[in-house]
Design a protein around this motif. Structure first.
Motif, PDB file in Angstrom:
ATOM      1  N   GLN A  99       3.779   1.526  -6.302  1.00  6.91           N
ATOM      2  CA  GLN A  99       4.174   0.204  -5.835  1.00  6.91           C
ATOM      3  C   GLN A  99       4.001   0.066  -4.323  1.00  6.91           C
ATOM      4  O   GLN A  99       3.558  -0.985  -3.818  1.00  6.91           O
ATOM      5  CB  GLN A  99       5.631  -0.068  -6.225  1.00  6.91           C
ATOM      6  CG  GLN A  99       6.125  -1.464  -5.884  1.00  6.91           C
ATOM      7  CD  GLN A  99       5.313  -2.540  -6.583  1.00  6.91           C
ATOM      8  OE1 GLN A  99       4.992  -2.435  -7.775  1.00  6.91           O
ATOM      9  NE2 GLN A  99       4.955  -3.605  -5.854  1.00  6.91           N
ATOM     10  N   GLN A 100       4.334   1.133  -3.603  1.00  8.33           N
ATOM     11  CA  GLN A 100       4.175   1.095  -2.149  1.00  8.33           C
ATOM     12  C   GLN A 100       2.702   1.001  -1.757  1.00  8.33           C
ATOM     13  O   GLN A 100       2.344   0.255  -0.827  1.00  8.33           O
ATOM     14  CB  GLN A 100       4.809   2.352  -1.531  1.00  8.33           C
ATOM     15  CG  GLN A 100       6.329   2.361  -1.626  1.00  8.33           C
ATOM     16  CD  GLN A 100       6.955   3.697  -1.298  1.00  8.33           C
ATOM     17  OE1 GLN A 100       8.159   3.833  -1.235  1.00  8.33           O
ATOM     18  NE2 GLN A 100       6.133   4.717  -1.089  1.00  8.33           N
ATOM     19  N   LEU A 101       1.847   1.726  -2.443  1.00 11.81           N
ATOM     20  CA  LEU A 101       0.412   1.652  -2.142  1.00 11.81           C
ATOM     21  C   LEU A 101      -0.164   0.287  -2.513  1.00 11.81           C
ATOM     22  O   LEU A 101      -1.058  -0.229  -1.831  1.00 11.81           O
ATOM     23  CB  LEU A 101      -0.335   2.763  -2.895  1.00 11.81           C
ATOM     24  CG  LEU A 101      -0.045   4.193  -2.446  1.00 11.81           C
ATOM     25  CD1 LEU A 101      -0.841   5.182  -3.301  1.00 11.81           C
ATOM     26  CD2 LEU A 101      -0.374   4.376  -0.967  1.00 11.81           C
ATOM     27  N   CYS A 123      -2.392 -11.033  12.198  1.00  9.60           N
ATOM     28  CA  CYS A 123      -2.019 -10.467  10.895  1.00  9.60           C
ATOM     29  C   CYS A 123      -2.019  -8.950  10.946  1.00  9.60           C
ATOM     30  O   CYS A 123      -1.100  -8.296  10.436  1.00  9.60           O
ATOM     31  CB  CYS A 123      -2.993 -10.968   9.833  1.00  9.60           C
ATOM     32  SG  CYS A 123      -2.686 -10.284   8.187  1.00  9.60           S
ATOM     33  N   THR A 124      -3.027  -8.395  11.575  1.00  8.01           N
ATOM     34  CA  THR A 124      -3.131  -6.934  11.652  1.00  8.01           C
ATOM     35  C   THR A 124      -1.991  -6.346  12.467  1.00  8.01           C
ATOM     36  O   THR A 124      -1.369  -5.352  12.075  1.00  8.01           O
ATOM     37  CB  THR A 124      -4.480  -6.529  12.263  1.00  8.01           C
ATOM     38  OG1 THR A 124      -5.543  -7.081  11.488  1.00  8.01           O
ATOM     39  CG2 THR A 124      -4.621  -5.029  12.318  1.00  8.01           C
ATOM     40  N   VAL A 125      -1.696  -6.955  13.598  1.00 14.44           N
ATOM     41  CA  VAL A 125      -0.621  -6.447  14.450  1.00 14.44           C
ATOM     42  C   VAL A 125       0.729  -6.566  13.764  1.00 14.44           C
ATOM     43  O   VAL A 125       1.576  -5.665  13.829  1.00 14.44           O
ATOM     44  CB  VAL A 125      -0.618  -7.185  15.797  1.00 14.44           C
ATOM     45  CG1 VAL A 125       0.618  -6.825  16.604  1.00 14.44           C
ATOM     46  CG2 VAL A 125      -1.883  -6.869  16.585  1.00 14.44           C
ATOM     47  N   PHE A 128       0.874  -3.927  10.931  1.00 14.74           N
ATOM     48  CA  PHE A 128       0.397  -2.575  11.223  1.00 14.74           C
ATOM     49  C   PHE A 128       1.508  -1.539  11.055  1.00 14.74           C
ATOM     50  O   PHE A 128       1.343  -0.538  10.344  1.00 14.74           O
ATOM     51  CB  PHE A 128      -0.170  -2.525  12.648  1.00 14.74           C
ATOM     52  CG  PHE A 128      -0.806  -1.206  12.982  1.00 14.74           C
ATOM     53  CD1 PHE A 128      -2.089  -0.901  12.537  1.00 14.74           C
ATOM     54  CD2 PHE A 128      -0.123  -0.271  13.763  1.00 14.74           C
ATOM     55  CE1 PHE A 128      -2.670   0.314  12.845  1.00 14.74           C
ATOM     56  CE2 PHE A 128      -0.710   0.949  14.066  1.00 14.74           C
ATOM     57  CZ  PHE A 128      -1.977   1.245  13.604  1.00 14.74           C
ATOM     58  N   ASP A 129       2.636  -1.753  11.711  1.00 11.35           N
ATOM     59  CA  ASP A 129       3.746  -0.790  11.632  1.00 11.35           C
ATOM     60  C   ASP A 129       4.262  -0.651  10.200  1.00 11.35           C
ATOM     61  O   ASP A 129       4.579   0.448   9.739  1.00 11.35           O
ATOM     62  CB  ASP A 129       4.875  -1.212  12.559  1.00 11.35           C
ATOM     63  CG  ASP A 129       4.502  -1.101  14.030  1.00 11.35           C
ATOM     64  OD1 ASP A 129       3.564  -0.322  14.323  1.00 11.35           O
ATOM     65  OD2 ASP A 129       5.113  -1.786  14.860  1.00 11.35           O
ATOM     66  N   LYS A 130       4.343  -1.805   9.506  1.00 12.12           N
ATOM     67  CA  LYS A 130       4.825  -1.769   8.126  1.00 12.12           C
ATOM     68  C   LYS A 130       3.865  -0.989   7.228  1.00 12.12           C
ATOM     69  O   LYS A 130       4.288  -0.197   6.371  1.00 12.12           O
ATOM     70  CB  LYS A 130       4.994  -3.192   7.611  1.00 12.12           C
ATOM     71  CG  LYS A 130       5.547  -3.270   6.199  1.00 12.12           C
ATOM     72  CD  LYS A 130       5.742  -4.711   5.773  1.00 12.12           C
ATOM     73  CE  LYS A 130       6.315  -4.794   4.358  1.00 12.12           C
ATOM     74  NZ  LYS A 130       6.493  -6.206   3.924  1.00 12.12           N
ATOM     75  N   LEU A 134       4.629   2.425   5.100  1.00 12.26           N
ATOM     76  CA  LEU A 134       4.380   2.554   3.666  1.00 12.26           C
ATOM     77  C   LEU A 134       3.494   3.766   3.360  1.00 12.26           C
ATOM     78  O   LEU A 134       3.736   4.517   2.415  1.00 12.26           O
ATOM     79  CB  LEU A 134       3.717   1.282   3.140  1.00 12.26           C
ATOM     80  CG  LEU A 134       4.600   0.034   3.033  1.00 12.26           C
ATOM     81  CD1 LEU A 134       3.759  -1.185   2.677  1.00 12.26           C
ATOM     82  CD2 LEU A 134       5.697   0.253   1.988  1.00 12.26           C
ATOM     83  N   LEU A 135       2.473   3.950   4.190  1.00 13.93           N
ATOM     84  CA  LEU A 135       1.554   5.061   3.970  1.00 13.93           C
ATOM     85  C   LEU A 135       2.246   6.394   4.207  1.00 13.93           C
ATOM     86  O   LEU A 135       2.087   7.346   3.409  1.00 13.93           O
ATOM     87  CB  LEU A 135       0.352   4.923   4.902  1.00 13.93           C
ATOM     88  CG  LEU A 135      -0.733   5.983   4.750  1.00 13.93           C
ATOM     89  CD1 LEU A 135      -1.312   5.963   3.344  1.00 13.93           C
ATOM     90  CD2 LEU A 135      -1.836   5.763   5.790  1.00 13.93           C
ATOM     91  N   ASP A 136       3.028   6.492   5.270  1.00 12.18           N
ATOM     92  CA  ASP A 136       3.732   7.744   5.576  1.00 12.18           C
ATOM     93  C   ASP A 136       4.751   8.083   4.497  1.00 12.18           C
ATOM     94  O   ASP A 136       4.868   9.238   4.053  1.00 12.18           O
ATOM     95  CB  ASP A 136       4.405   7.634   6.943  1.00 12.18           C
ATOM     96  CG  ASP A 136       5.086   8.919   7.361  1.00 12.18           C
ATOM     97  OD1 ASP A 136       4.375   9.922   7.537  1.00 12.18           O
ATOM     98  OD2 ASP A 136       6.324   8.923   7.468  1.00 12.18           O
TER      99      ASP A 136
END
Length: 229
Positions: A99-101, A123-125, A128-130, A134-136
């Protein structure tokens, strides 16, 4: 009966040492044991009393074999239930990672569809942190889940092995007890045979012949004697 007893004790030792997991898939050690005992019994031509002892022993051994099979099956079933529980927990973590991916992919796709450069950068900025979080998080959870798979498998195998070893040890004790009971049964038969033999030996003792009684000599009366001239 000593040879017959040695065959039984040897079979008990083999049964105790050779009992291993997946007993139901093997030839059945208790059946081998039965053939050893029955073959020896037929070869020696047991008396009815000794045959009764052997029948009791074989029946007890059959029950002990059934108990061991049931115990090992219970160990397998417990291990399977634990595996199912661990799998459900792992699947829950994996579903969360999925779900996170998916959220990460949606965020990236949302920004990718923007054609205006300024809007694309915003949008990217903003995401980006979010997206990095999610990836980490997903990566950390994936590593933990992978390690947990190995740990769970090791734990389940250890618990199953200990469970089966305990069942085998108990079966070995019961088998030795059955052999001891068989020996006691034979000893009682031997003792029962000795008692009548001892009684017969006591009855056969020679009796003392009565002393021959000499009849008393008849007394001669003086009047019976002839008169001399």
């Amino acid at each position: 009966m000593q040879l017959f007893t040695r065959v039984i004790l040897l079979a008990v030792t083999v049964f105790g040492v050779s009992a291993v997991p997946h007993l139901a898939e093997d030839i059945g050690l208790e059946q081998v044991l039965f053939r050893m005992v029955l073959g020896e019994a037929e070869g020696r031509g047991l008396t009815p009393a000794a045959q009764t002892c052997a029948n009791i022993y074989l029946n007890t051994t059959q029950k002990n074999g059934d108990k061991l099979a049931n115990a090992t099956n219970a160990c397998e079933e417990a291990a399977n239930r634990t595996n199912v529980a661990y799998t459900q927990t792992s699947n829950s973590t994996i579903n969360q990672i999925r779900q996170q991916l998916l959220t990460l992919e949606q965020n990236l796709q949302l920004c990718r569809n923007e054609t205006d450069s300024a809007v694309f950068l915003n949008c990217t900025v903003s995401t980006f942190d979010k997206n990095l979080q999610l990836l980490d998080t997903s990566n950390s959870q994936a590593y933990r889940a992978q390690s947990q798979f190995v740990s769970n498998a090791t734990q389940v195998n250890a618990e199953k092995s200990n469970c089966i070893s305990s069942a085998v040890s108990e079966a070995k004790v019961q088998s030795i007890q059955a052999a001891n009971d068989f020996n006691s049964c034979l000893d009682k038969i031997a003792a029962q045979r000795e008692v009548p033999q001892q009684m017969e030996q006591q009855q056969v003792k020679p009796s003392q012949a009565p002393k021959e009684q000499v009849p008393p000599m008849p007394q001669l009366m003086f009047e019976d004697l002839p008169l001399s001239n």
